[in-house]
Structures are given as C-alpha cells and as structure tokens.
Design a protein around this motif. Structure first.
Motif, PDB file in Angstrom:
ATOM      1  N   UNK A  33       0.833  -1.199   0.000  1.00 58.88           N
ATOM      2  CA  UNK A  33       0.000   0.000   0.000  1.00 58.88           C
ATOM      3  C   UNK A  33       0.874   1.258   0.000  1.00 58.88           C
ATOM      4  N   UNK A  35       0.429   5.277   1.216  1.00 60.45           N
ATOM      5  CA  UNK A  35      -0.381   6.256   1.921  1.00 60.45           C
ATOM      6  C   UNK A  35       0.306   7.615   1.853  1.00 60.45           C
ATOM      7  N   UNK A  37       0.534  11.048   4.225  1.00 63.02           N
ATOM      8  CA  UNK A  37       0.220  11.596   5.539  1.00 63.02           C
ATOM      9  C   UNK A  37       0.571  13.073   5.564  1.00 63.02           C
ATOM     10  N   UNK A  43      -4.503   9.649   7.453  1.00 63.73           N
ATOM     11  CA  UNK A  43      -3.720   8.942   6.448  1.00 63.73           C
ATOM     12  C   UNK A  43      -4.624   8.657   5.253  1.00 63.73           C
ATOM     13  N   UNK A  45      -5.214   6.694   1.844  1.00 67.34           N
ATOM     14  CA  UNK A  45      -4.800   5.566   1.027  1.00 67.34           C
ATOM     15  C   UNK A  45      -4.720   6.007  -0.434  1.00 67.34           C
ATOM     16  N   UNK A  90       3.998   7.055   3.157  1.00 70.52           N
ATOM     17  CA  UNK A  90       4.203   5.808   3.882  1.00 70.52           C
ATOM     18  C   UNK A  90       3.835   4.619   3.011  1.00 70.52           C
TER      19      UNK A  90
ATOM     20  N   UNK B  89      -4.295   6.637  15.944  1.00 69.71           N
ATOM     21  CA  UNK B  89      -5.222   6.657  14.817  1.00 69.71           C
ATOM     22  C   UNK B  89      -6.180   5.482  14.900  1.00 69.71           C
ATOM     23  N   UNK B 102      -8.079   0.406   4.536  1.00 67.08           N
ATOM     24  CA  UNK B 102      -8.379   1.082   5.789  1.00 67.08           C
ATOM     25  C   UNK B 102      -8.702   2.548   5.556  1.00 67.08           C
ATOM     26  N   UNK B 103      -9.751   3.026   6.223  1.00 67.34           N
ATOM     27  CA  UNK B 103     -10.069   4.453   6.256  1.00 67.34           C
ATOM     28  C   UNK B 103      -9.731   4.934   7.656  1.00 67.34           C
ATOM     29  N   UNK B 104      -8.814   5.898   7.727  1.00 70.86           N
ATOM     30  CA  UNK B 104      -8.293   6.351   9.010  1.00 70.86           C
ATOM     31  C   UNK B 104      -9.011   7.591   9.525  1.00 70.86           C
ATOM     32  N   UNK B 105      -9.035   7.740  10.855  1.00 68.94           N
ATOM     33  CA  UNK B 105      -9.427   8.982  11.481  1.00 68.94           C
ATOM     34  C   UNK B 105      -8.283   9.974  11.423  1.00 68.94           C
TER      35      UNK B 105
END
Lengths: 113, 114
Positions: A33, A35, A37, A43, A45, A90, B89, B102-105
């Motif tokens: 993956x 990401x 940030x 984060x 995707x 990341x 997170x 994944x969907x993050x806060x």
C-alpha cells in the motif's frame, strides 16, 4: 523495525523534477500500500497492490505513478508535483488474506518547492 | 464511501490517569477496526484491533470497545505512562478480498504528563 524499508527517507524536489520513492518488504507479504500523511489530515490511502496487481486507485492525480515489479518491491514515481504534494509518504504491507495487520515503513518526507 | 471521525484531536492526561479516544464510522458494512500508534518521527504500529463479532477486547492496559448500533468504537488506556505519549489513529474497513482498505481517522495526540 526492518520488515518494511523505504528510501530515500527525505527528498526535496522542484516542481519540474522526476523522482521515485522505493519501498521493500522482507515479510513475505502479498499486499502493499501507498499512503499520504499530511499534517492534521487522516492517512490517505493512495494505491493498493495485491500480488503485483493494482486493486485500488483512490482518485490519485496522474503525477503519481505506482509500480509493483514483484511482491517485495513497490515504487512511487513522481513527476511535475505541486507544493501541496509535500507530505510524508508511507508504504505498508500485509499478508494479503484480507483484514489483517498492516506493517508500515518509516516513510519518505517529501518537500516540493 | 466510508468516513471515520475521531475525537479529541489532542488529549493531555497526568501519568497514571486513564485516556479515552472515540471514533465514529459511517459505513454499516465496516467490520474491522484497528488502532495504530505513531510515536514522534516513527512509523504507525498496530496496538489493538477489534472485529464486529465482539464488543470489547483487552490487552493489558489497553482496551477497545465497539458499539455497532451506534457505529462508534473507543480506545481506553489505563494507568497511562509517559511512553504512551504519541498520536493514535483509529481506522475502519469492510471486507474487500485479499487486501485491507483502511479508512483512518484524523488522529489524537496524547500527551502523558509525568
């Protein structure tokens, strides 16, 4: 801490440059993956690869171009970036069996001037 | 698409106190909820996760609770220590085959004052 490595750790580039970020995982995983940030943002995707095949592209601008030559390596090719692309990028990997732990690399801190 | 909201954005506690971080999600199909800890200048690392078939999970001083009806989940840290200081997170995902989208806060900066 050496399961997922990223190079370079820091990168400064002009808007007309072309550069590449590299990620390597030594965990025998099948999914990788990218990401982004940014400060005070979740984060984000960007791309997902499973067994070297791209399975997710989250509306990322074409100035970001991923490449996954094999299940251990992942690249992010950058060209004609904008200052707002400055962020920590990341890489992560997971076994590739669904909802399991993602292991992150240390990131590349990118500054676009 | 899925949206994850996280509160508070910053949290300061005295050493030994408890800390609670809360997240809400929008997609009722979400069924996997991990929490990641990111210390300053370091990579995010999974500290605990919970799946939708359980309501609570504990691992020593940390615990996570899930309320599927209300679509929220929380991280609880008891007896906080200075080394707990980090950004935490939450994230959510629904089953997506071989990969884990994944969907993050937005993260919570926890500061534990000695």
């Amino acid at each position: 801490e050496t399961g997922v490595t990223q190079t370079p750790r820091h990168l400064v580039m002009g808007m007309t440059n072309k550069k590449s970020l590299k990620c390597e995982q030594h965990l025998g995983h099948n999914a990788m993956y990218w990401y982004k940030q940014s400060a005070k943002k979740p984060l984000e995707l960007m791309f997902v690869y499973s067994l070297e095949e791209r399975v997710e592209n989250n509306s990322v601008p074409s100035r970001f171009s991923p490449e996954c030559p094999n299940s251990s390596h992942l690249f992010l090719h950058l060209h004609t970036l904008q200052p707002e692309d400055s962020a920590l990028y990341l890489c992560a990997s997971s076994q590739g069996q669904g909802q399991e732990t993602q292991y992150f690399g240390p990131g590349t801190r990118l500054l676009v001037l | 698409g899925e949206n994850v909201e996280q509160h508070p954005s910053t949290l300061s506690v005295q050493e030994g106190d408890s800390a609670v971080i809360k997240c809400t999600y929008s997609d009722s199909a979400s069924n996997y909820f991990p929490w990641y800890k990111q210390e300053l200048g370091k990579r995010p690392q999974l500290i605990i996760d919970i799946r939708s078939n359980v309501g609570e999970k504990k691992d020593q001083r940390i615990a996570v609770t899930l309320n599927k009806t209300a679509k929220h989940f929380s991280l609880h840290i008891t007896e906080t220590q200075p080394e707990d200081s980090a950004v935490y997170f939450c994230a959510a995902s629904s089953y997506g085959g071989a990969t884990n989208k994944l969907i993050f806060g937005t993260g919570t900066l926890l500061a534990v004052q000695p």
